[in-house]
Motif scaffolding. Structure first.
Motif, PDB file in Angstrom:
ATOM      1  N   ALA A 294       0.671  -1.125   0.477  1.00  0.00           N
ATOM      2  CA  ALA A 294       0.029  -0.317  -0.012  1.00  0.00           C
ATOM      3  C   ALA A 294       0.666   1.406   0.216  1.00  0.00           C
ATOM      4  N   SER A 295       1.678   1.063   0.454  1.00  0.00           N
ATOM      5  CA  SER A 295       2.418   2.564   1.156  1.00  0.00           C
ATOM      6  C   SER A 295       3.409   2.272  -0.819  1.00  0.00           C
ATOM      7  N   ARG A 296       3.911   1.342  -1.505  1.00  0.00           N
ATOM      8  CA  ARG A 296       4.682   1.737  -2.606  1.00  0.00           C
ATOM      9  C   ARG A 296       3.336   2.174  -3.792  1.00  0.00           C
ATOM     10  N   VAL A 297       1.839   1.500  -3.263  1.00  0.00           N
ATOM     11  CA  VAL A 297       1.946   2.471  -4.030  1.00  0.00           C
ATOM     12  C   VAL A 297       0.506   3.972  -3.916  1.00  0.00           C
ATOM     13  N   HIS A 298       1.302   4.418  -2.686  1.00  0.00           N
ATOM     14  CA  HIS A 298       0.261   5.891  -2.334  1.00  0.00           C
ATOM     15  C   HIS A 298       1.372   6.531  -2.650  1.00  0.00           C
ATOM     16  N   THR A 299       2.857   6.217  -2.906  1.00  0.00           N
ATOM     17  CA  THR A 299       4.182   6.904  -3.006  1.00  0.00           C
ATOM     18  C   THR A 299       3.913   7.531  -4.355  1.00  0.00           C
ATOM     19  N   ALA A 300       3.982   6.248  -4.939  1.00  0.00           N
ATOM     20  CA  ALA A 300       3.850   6.076  -6.906  1.00  0.00           C
ATOM     21  C   ALA A 300       3.399   7.234  -7.564  1.00  0.00           C
ATOM     22  N   ARG A 301       1.558   6.496  -6.694  1.00  0.00           N
ATOM     23  CA  ARG A 301       0.694   7.982  -6.973  1.00  0.00           C
ATOM     24  C   ARG A 301       0.827   9.107  -6.899  1.00  0.00           C
ATOM     25  N   ASP A 334       7.334  -5.155  -7.538  1.00  0.00           N
ATOM     26  CA  ASP A 334       7.259  -5.265  -6.085  1.00  0.00           C
ATOM     27  C   ASP A 334       6.185  -6.110  -5.570  1.00  0.00           C
ATOM     28  N   ASN A 335       5.417  -5.288  -5.727  1.00  0.00           N
ATOM     29  CA  ASN A 335       3.882  -5.253  -5.885  1.00  0.00           C
ATOM     30  C   ASN A 335       4.060  -6.673  -6.572  1.00  0.00           C
ATOM     31  N   ASP A 360       3.621  -9.401 -16.783  1.00  0.00           N
ATOM     32  CA  ASP A 360       3.305  -8.091 -17.612  1.00  0.00           C
ATOM     33  C   ASP A 360       4.421  -6.816 -16.414  1.00  0.00           C
ATOM     34  N   SER A 361       4.278  -7.220 -15.357  1.00  0.00           N
ATOM     35  CA  SER A 361       5.257  -5.937 -14.934  1.00  0.00           C
ATOM     36  C   SER A 361       6.803  -5.665 -15.377  1.00  0.00           C
TER      37      SER A 361
END
Length: 384
Positions: A294-301, A334-335, A360-361
């Motif tokens: 969740a922290s990775r998503v938040h930072t990426a956004r 990573d996710n 895909d990633s």
């Protein structure tokens, strides 16, 4: 006061694309991935929604929106299907935008309406066998003879270049030598599909993005009229670098969506799956892994929002785009790895969304500038 809440019109767009992604795209994703088939029916519906025309002016058949709107749409699509998302990303940021940014009035009026409507697609011919990140190593040549450009060379890894609705590719080619610097003069040319001498080679058998269209291209004395020069002669390399800077924001948004999709899947699975009499999400090893996702998503956004904000403000956003591309692509990879681990054996089955994201990633850390290229750009900005 800094406000990161989306304006109403942006939120309305997100809601529409999210519903479309869940109801139309997601149910077809496994089929197109397994069969390596291009999702024409989905592309047609995206065209009807106006997604291909989001940042293109209304005078050319677009929606008159901005690049941030495109990024938001890509995030929602990337959450459920990266192949569909990259088809939109490449169709707009790499296909239509070179013509929209650098084309003359005639070129815009000829090509943009169908591109903005999703009725046709365009490819972005930059990468070559020996010229990927080092685009200045371009070897494809174009010679102006009797009012026509004669193009000879090859391109690799070109998205949207061989579909039934592909109308053109824009290609960089060496058109001479700069008399002052002695360096190659690189220009951009519009090459319509089915141009004699232009061959779309068989599609690649890819690890991921298996429902997107990607081909090598060959030009064997392919001829296009002199007026198919796109932008200023000798500025092709500079033009494509500008397009790539914008494209990195779009790719970061797509990657953020992929990271969010993995987070969503892992969170729900951790609530539903029980082990030793309790949901696996109740165990700290799993819950902490998901919290880090969740922290990775938040930072990426935040990173791609910040890059888009500078772009829309007319400020230099090159470094912010590099940060966003680096952070978001690594978050997606990573996710995907963590989500697959949480799913265990089920995460290793191709029909599962996390398995598709896992395959895909990886390309997100390579396409439109590798992670190493982003690090190089960031290091240069620090004077290193």
């Amino acid at each position: 006061m800094l406000d990161l809440e989306l304006d109403e019109h942006y939120q309305d767009l997100v809601n529409v694309v999210r519903e479309f992604a869940n109801d139309v795209v997601a149910p077809r994703s496994a089929h197109h991935d397994a069969t390596h088939t291009f999702p024409y029916e989905i592309v047609a519906q995206m065209g009807e929604l106006g997604l291909f025309g989001l940042p293109i002016g209304e005078e050319f058949g677009g929606m008159g929106g901005d690049y941030f709107a495109l990024a938001l749409a890509l995030e929602e699509l990337g959450r459920v299907d990266q192949s569909v998302a990259i088809t939109l990303e490449a169709g707009v940021s790499l296909g239509a935008m070179p013509i929209y940014r650098f084309g003359n009035q005639d070129q815009k009026e000829r090509w943009l309406p169908d591109l903005a409507a999703g009725k046709s697609l365009a490819g972005f011919g930059l990468t070559e066998p020996g010229a990927g990140s080092d685009a200045s190593a371009t070897r494809t040549k174009a010679e102006l003879v009797d009012g026509h450009w004669n193009i000879t060379g090859s391109k690799e890894f070109i998205t949207n270049s061989g579909t039934d609705i592909t109308s053109l590719v824009t290609v960089t080619a060496v058109t001479g030598v700069d008399e002052q610097t002695g360096r190659k003069e690189i220009s951009t040319l519009i090459v319509p599909s089915k141009t004699p001498g232009f061959t779309v080679e068989p599609a690649y058998d890819k690890v991921g993005w298996r429902a997107s269209d990607t081909h090598p291209l060959t030009f064997n004395d392919a001829q296009v009229p002199e007026d198919h020069l796109l932008g200023v002669r000798g500025r092709g390399y500079a033009h494509f670098l500008e397009i790539l800077d914008e494209g990195r924001i779009a790719m970061a948004a797509l990657a953020t969506g992929a990271a969010q999709g993995c987070l969503d899947e892992a969170t729900q699975y951790a609530k539903d799956r029980t082990s030793f009499g309790a949901p696996i999400g109740s165990y700290q090893s799993v819950s902490f892994t998901i919290a880090r996702m969740a922290s990775r998503v938040h930072t990426a956004r935040l990173a791609y929002y910040a890059a888009a904000a500078k772009m829309l403000a007319g400020k230099d956003f090159k470094v912010e785009a590099a940060h966003a591309k680096l952070i978001a692509s690594e978050a997606a990879m990573d996710n995907a790895r963590d989500a697959t681990q949480i799913f265990g054996g089920y995460g290793f089955i191709n029909e599962s969304l996390v398995a598709r994201h896992y395959r895909d990633s990886k390309i997100l850390e390579i396409g439109e500038g590798t992670s190493q290229v982003q690090l190089m750009l960031i290091a240069r900005s620090l004077g290193l």
